[in-house]
Design a protein around this motif. Structure first.
Motif, PDB file in Angstrom:
ATOM      1  N   LEU A 138       0.839  -1.198   0.000  1.00 44.96           N
ATOM      2  CA  LEU A 138       0.000   0.000   0.000  1.00 44.96           C
ATOM      3  C   LEU A 138       0.879   1.256   0.000  1.00 44.96           C
ATOM      4  N   GLU A 139       1.951   1.208   0.799  1.00 44.85           N
ATOM      5  CA  GLU A 139       2.878   2.349   0.811  1.00 44.85           C
ATOM      6  C   GLU A 139       3.469   2.595  -0.565  1.00 44.85           C
ATOM      7  N   ARG A 140       3.904   1.499  -1.210  1.00 46.55           N
ATOM      8  CA  ARG A 140       4.456   1.653  -2.552  1.00 46.55           C
ATOM      9  C   ARG A 140       3.425   2.224  -3.509  1.00 46.55           C
ATOM     10  N   TYR A 141       2.214   1.684  -3.404  1.00 53.83           N
ATOM     11  CA  TYR A 141       1.145   2.145  -4.290  1.00 53.83           C
ATOM     12  C   TYR A 141       0.936   3.646  -4.139  1.00 53.83           C
ATOM     13  N   ARG A 142       0.869   4.097  -2.886  1.00 60.27           N
ATOM     14  CA  ARG A 142       0.601   5.523  -2.675  1.00 60.27           C
ATOM     15  C   ARG A 142       1.740   6.393  -3.177  1.00 60.27           C
ATOM     16  N   ALA A 143       2.977   5.870  -3.034  1.00 63.40           N
ATOM     17  CA  ALA A 143       4.113   6.655  -3.516  1.00 63.40           C
ATOM     18  C   ALA A 143       4.101   6.740  -5.041  1.00 63.40           C
ATOM     19  N   THR A 144       3.535   5.714  -5.686  1.00 61.95           N
ATOM     20  CA  THR A 144       3.640   5.624  -7.146  1.00 61.95           C
ATOM     21  C   THR A 144       2.425   6.181  -7.862  1.00 61.95           C
ATOM     22  N   PHE A 145       1.236   5.882  -7.358  1.00 63.89           N
ATOM     23  CA  PHE A 145       0.030   6.171  -8.126  1.00 63.89           C
ATOM     24  C   PHE A 145      -0.863   7.239  -7.503  1.00 63.89           C
ATOM     25  N   SER A 146      -0.343   7.981  -6.529  1.00 59.22           N
ATOM     26  CA  SER A 146      -1.238   8.891  -5.821  1.00 59.22           C
ATOM     27  C   SER A 146      -1.754  10.026  -6.699  1.00 59.22           C
ATOM     28  N   HIS A 147      -1.121  10.268  -7.858  1.00 56.30           N
ATOM     29  CA  HIS A 147      -1.586  11.375  -8.689  1.00 56.30           C
ATOM     30  C   HIS A 147      -2.545  10.938  -9.793  1.00 56.30           C
ATOM     31  N   GLY A 148      -2.733   9.645  -9.958  1.00 63.33           N
ATOM     32  CA  GLY A 148      -3.592   9.181 -11.041  1.00 63.33           C
ATOM     33  C   GLY A 148      -5.066   9.290 -10.683  1.00 63.33           C
ATOM     34  N   ALA A 149      -5.898   8.829 -11.600  1.00 66.54           N
ATOM     35  CA  ALA A 149      -7.333   8.792 -11.346  1.00 66.54           C
ATOM     36  C   ALA A 149      -7.760   7.329 -11.336  1.00 66.54           C
ATOM     37  N   CYS A 150      -8.780   7.021 -10.555  1.00 66.52           N
ATOM     38  CA  CYS A 150      -9.316   5.662 -10.559  1.00 66.52           C
ATOM     39  C   CYS A 150      -9.902   5.387 -11.941  1.00 66.52           C
ATOM     40  N   THR A 151      -9.729   4.142 -12.420  1.00 65.99           N
ATOM     41  CA  THR A 151     -10.205   3.834 -13.774  1.00 65.99           C
ATOM     42  C   THR A 151     -11.692   3.512 -13.833  1.00 65.99           C
ATOM     43  N   VAL A 152     -12.370   3.491 -12.704  1.00 68.92           N
ATOM     44  CA  VAL A 152     -13.808   3.243 -12.720  1.00 68.92           C
ATOM     45  C   VAL A 152     -14.543   4.571 -12.537  1.00 68.92           C
ATOM     46  N   SER A 153     -15.495   4.841 -13.407  1.00 65.57           N
ATOM     47  CA  SER A 153     -16.326   6.040 -13.304  1.00 65.57           C
ATOM     48  C   SER A 153     -16.885   6.155 -11.890  1.00 65.57           C
ATOM     49  N   ARG A 154     -16.884   7.371 -11.341  1.00 65.66           N
ATOM     50  CA  ARG A 154     -17.366   7.531  -9.971  1.00 65.66           C
ATOM     51  C   ARG A 154     -18.861   7.276  -9.878  1.00 65.66           C
ATOM     52  N   PHE A 155     -19.589   7.544 -10.948  1.00 65.22           N
ATOM     53  CA  PHE A 155     -21.023   7.227 -10.930  1.00 65.22           C
ATOM     54  C   PHE A 155     -21.215   5.718 -10.821  1.00 65.22           C
ATOM     55  N   GLU A 156     -20.382   4.970 -11.541  1.00 68.55           N
ATOM     56  CA  GLU A 156     -20.515   3.517 -11.476  1.00 68.55           C
ATOM     57  C   GLU A 156     -20.081   2.996 -10.101  1.00 68.55           C
ATOM     58  N   GLN A 157     -19.067   3.620  -9.514  1.00 66.62           N
ATOM     59  CA  GLN A 157     -18.681   3.238  -8.149  1.00 66.62           C
ATOM     60  C   GLN A 157     -19.845   3.454  -7.185  1.00 66.62           C
ATOM     61  N   GLU A 158     -20.498   4.607  -7.330  1.00 66.42           N
ATOM     62  CA  GLU A 158     -21.601   4.930  -6.430  1.00 66.42           C
ATOM     63  C   GLU A 158     -22.794   3.996  -6.702  1.00 66.42           C
ATOM     64  N   SER A 159     -23.039   3.651  -7.963  1.00 64.12           N
ATOM     65  CA  SER A 159     -24.114   2.703  -8.276  1.00 64.12           C
ATOM     66  C   SER A 159     -23.854   1.365  -7.590  1.00 64.12           C
ATOM     67  N   LEU A 160     -22.624   0.899  -7.690  1.00 65.28           N
ATOM     68  CA  LEU A 160     -22.287  -0.389  -7.088  1.00 65.28           C
ATOM     69  C   LEU A 160     -22.427  -0.321  -5.564  1.00 65.28           C
ATOM     70  N   ARG A 161     -21.987   0.794  -4.973  1.00 65.90           N
ATOM     71  CA  ARG A 161     -22.110   0.934  -3.522  1.00 65.90           C
ATOM     72  C   ARG A 161     -23.576   0.834  -3.099  1.00 65.90           C
ATOM     73  N   ARG A 162     -24.455   1.482  -3.857  1.00 63.94           N
ATOM     74  CA  ARG A 162     -25.875   1.417  -3.535  1.00 63.94           C
ATOM     75  C   ARG A 162     -26.423   0.004  -3.738  1.00 63.94           C
ATOM     76  N   PHE A 163     -25.928  -0.654  -4.778  1.00 66.99           N
ATOM     77  CA  PHE A 163     -26.354  -2.033  -5.051  1.00 66.99           C
ATOM     78  C   PHE A 163     -26.010  -2.935  -3.867  1.00 66.99           C
ATOM     79  N   LEU A 164     -24.835  -2.719  -3.292  1.00 69.48           N
ATOM     80  CA  LEU A 164     -24.431  -3.490  -2.116  1.00 69.48           C
ATOM     81  C   LEU A 164     -25.244  -3.073  -0.893  1.00 69.48           C
TER      82      LEU A 164
END
Lengths: 459, 459
Positions: A325-351
């Protein structure tokens, strides 16, 4: 001013200045107007072309702005020295990709799922609500995925899979293959990767695409063989303990302990636990994930919704141990998640609304019935043995009377498409006369017909 | 049978067989029950624990199925030899990621967009329709993205950007960074990659993550300098010709020709044209893409909707020249597209119904006003020069009276967050006393206030 100045013919519906601009730009690019040659004065061109001064002025200023001409003091506009256009490539209009025509009347490939139980109206309602009620989701979110979804995933995995993690360890991404690629980018020092043999083709492909050596490790009745892993130079091992693909075996506790021991007994060793279809078990309860037994922080757990919901839902997740996790944060902290945030929120509601649990129960029952029906019908063929049918969306069939090639060809002659086990083998010999059959994408009626055809083909 | 058999205390709400199973499994894992020791007979355990025979039978069969115990003929169940649990890692519960607290009252970073004009109700309606009307989209689609969206993108790019391609050449993916990573996987022979200096940080990060050498090439007033590119060992160059990030310069036709010539004059040379914010131009028309001038099939064109619609919409695309399309198909034909098919269909409808064009006009006008307002207010500060403000969502401000560090610190003291140009520089010296200011994420009122604060800070 050259007398040979090529005058435009205004024919199109476009503005005159634009036609004039494009005409002159093309003449410069093609070499009709040579580098260094002067354009007519604006006044002259007005007269020659029969257009207004403002038309000429606009066209010339566009040409100058885009570098086709240079304005020289006291001599007007001069054509720029554009290098000749590069040689034309051999005419190669890309052919249309071959349209995947259904080659078989009954396709027993392993990638399909049953979408008949998909709750369209709930999903449509949820996606609409997710957009309406969350304007803030338009901006960039956490590269790991949004915290509410990660919290829901951590709870889900704790409850169903015995995974122990905090939401901070969850990384959401567009598919398991994408996350595997991300992980390999995080582990550049891992030059050799231990992979199950036979095993998941995409894992072999990922190793190759990232320039790593794939080290095939044989699979026995308990999963990846630890002796071969321990002897190998690999520091990273990719395993599918809950329902190995394609062998369908479940790794027992002793083997799990031994793999964990391997990972913990030297620095820089990691296990990737792919739990891709653990949601579906028919004859016993789900076996808790390897990750939950890991005391040394050496397991990366991966899962996906592409089978438990649908392949179209491109949401997968991995649980990183603290060091990664530490490595990940050092490396990818500036990127964007590859899943649309609307789709993330849809899935959260589905759960959160209990729809996922209900969907799993419905599809679990569907698959249990399909699996029993198809495996039962095939077992009636004399000499057939079915294995790996107590979980997941595929099983294996062995029929020693015919060779592997004969089994495939005889099935194909009846328009039933099946994959031989050898397709998934690398260094090991495939168990002879063995087929890998997926059943999820066919209806019960189709499975009955496919089994009848295979019976004709194989007797 | 050991007298010391640890009897469970049944306290929980879970089924008795499950409590019994977990109790014994834990005792075996912890070593309380040593390897090879026998479990009590089923009958004996019934009596000892005060539970029914079926409870004990279920617990024992689970333990056997999961490999905790082995059934030995005539001696009952024996505890398996589980290796001792791996040593516990140093207690390291992952800390929560630092919550991005707004450090500034006015944040002029370049990654935000204006979402006030986002057509929520249309997008919500479209996403709902896309789910309802397309049940077939649940199954796996083309790895390149669905054909109807690719066709719409090819038409859009032909019309607005002069890109010439067939829908077959379009590859859809979850973000430009993802597609760049994919492209580097397709080009393993490219060990050195020419990148603009100053340039887009994610391109440098991608080169490093894929183990390639980043070769910084200086940027002048026309974009990437061809002399330095021609002298370098790089075979792959990443350029942003329409509005270079961060310098904001537009590459004129002559420079474009020269880059195309470089790419065409030796085998295995490629240009990546990143057209990330070409949708927004304020003082002249958009300049057609490099890709449209390429006769040799050497340009990969990339674009994204994360700025023209919103960062949350993770849809980007690239246009592969025929030779790379062949490689792509050979390498990635078995994967899945990283964008949800419902989202692909939503975007296709957004384009087809004219909503995208309308959205671009609205946001284009918004950004034009914001840009003029902010740049105009800053130009009133004595000594300030603004550059790169005729396109995109950021511009540069130079104020020689202060050093770069002083400019940042004085702005920060007024709670205005800005990035210095040197942040984007690698081998070159940054133009002195120069800041990169994004304006898209602030309202007009906020921009006015930020400009007033910067005036106080910088005079």
């Amino acid at each position: 001013m050259p007398d040979s100045f090529p005058l435009p013919v205004f024919t199109e519906d476009a503005p005159l200045y634009d036609q004039l601009y494009r005409h002159i730009a093309a003449a410069i690019q093609s070499g009709t107007l040579s580098p260094g040659s002067k354009l007519p004065s604006k006044r002259r061109l007005c007269a020659l072309a029969g257009v207004s001064m403002s038309t000429v002025e606009t066209a010339y200023s566009l040409l100058a702005a885009e570098g086709y001409v240079l304005a020289k003091p006291r001599s007007g506009y001069v054509c720029a020295d554009l290098l000749p256009p590069a040689p034309a490539a051999p005419a190669s209009v890309p052919e249309a990709a071959p349209v995947p025509t259904p080659k078989w009347a009954y396709d027993c490939s392993t990638s399909a799922v049953d979408t008949s139980a998909f709750p369209f109206s709930s999903w449509a309602r949820i996606t609409k609500e997710a957009v309406y009620e969350n304007p803030g989701l338009l901006q960039r979110g956490s590269p790991q995925g949004d915290a509410p979804l990660r919290t829901a995933l951590a709870e889900l995995l704790a409850q169903y899979r015995g995974v122990r993690c905090s939401p901070e360890q969850v990384v959401v991404g567009a598919g398991a293959d994408y996350l595997l690629s991300l992980l390999l980018q995080l582990l550049p020092e891992q030059k050799a990767i231990a992979l199950e043999d036979p095993g998941y083709p995409a894992a072999y492909a990922a190793a190759s695409l990232h320039g790593r050596e794939a080290v095939p490790i044989p699979v026995d009745s308990e999963g990846m063989c630890p002796e071969a892993l321990e002897k190998s130079a690999a520091g990273l091992a990719y395993v599918v303990p809950s329902h190995q693909f394609p062998m369908g075996v479940t790794m027992p506790a002793g083997r799990r302990s031994r793999l964990l021991h391997w990972a913990a007994s030297a620095p820089n060793r990691w296990l990737i636990e792919d739990d891709y279809d653990s949601e579906f078990r028919y004859s016993s309860r789900p076996i808790p994930a390897l990750q939950g037994l890991d005391r040394a922080g050496r397991v990366v757990y991966m899962g996906t919704f592409s089978r438990s919901i649908a392949p179209a839902i491109r949401v997968a997740y991995m649980i990183l141990p603290p060091e990664l996790l530490e490595r990940y944060r050092a490396t990818f902290s500036h990127g964007a998640c590859t899943v649309s945030r609307f789709e993330q929120e849809s899935l959260r509601r589905f759960l959160a609304q209990g729809l996922y649990g209900r969907h799993l129960r419905r599809t679990g029952n569907l698959y249990r019935k399909k699996c029993a029906l198809f495996a039962g019908a095939l077992e009636e063929i004399p000499g057939v043995t079915v294995s790996g049918a107590d979980a997941g969306l595929h099983f294996l069939v062995t029929l020693p009377r015919f060779s592997e090639g004969e089994l495939v060809a005889r099935a194909a002659a009846k328009s039933v498409g099946i994959h031989p086990l050898s397709r998934y083998c690398h260094a090991v010999e495939a168990k002879p006369s063995t087929m890998v059959l997926g059943f999820a994408g066919l209806t019960e009626t189709e499975l009955g017909k496919a089994a009848a055809l295979l019976k004709e083909a194989w007797t």
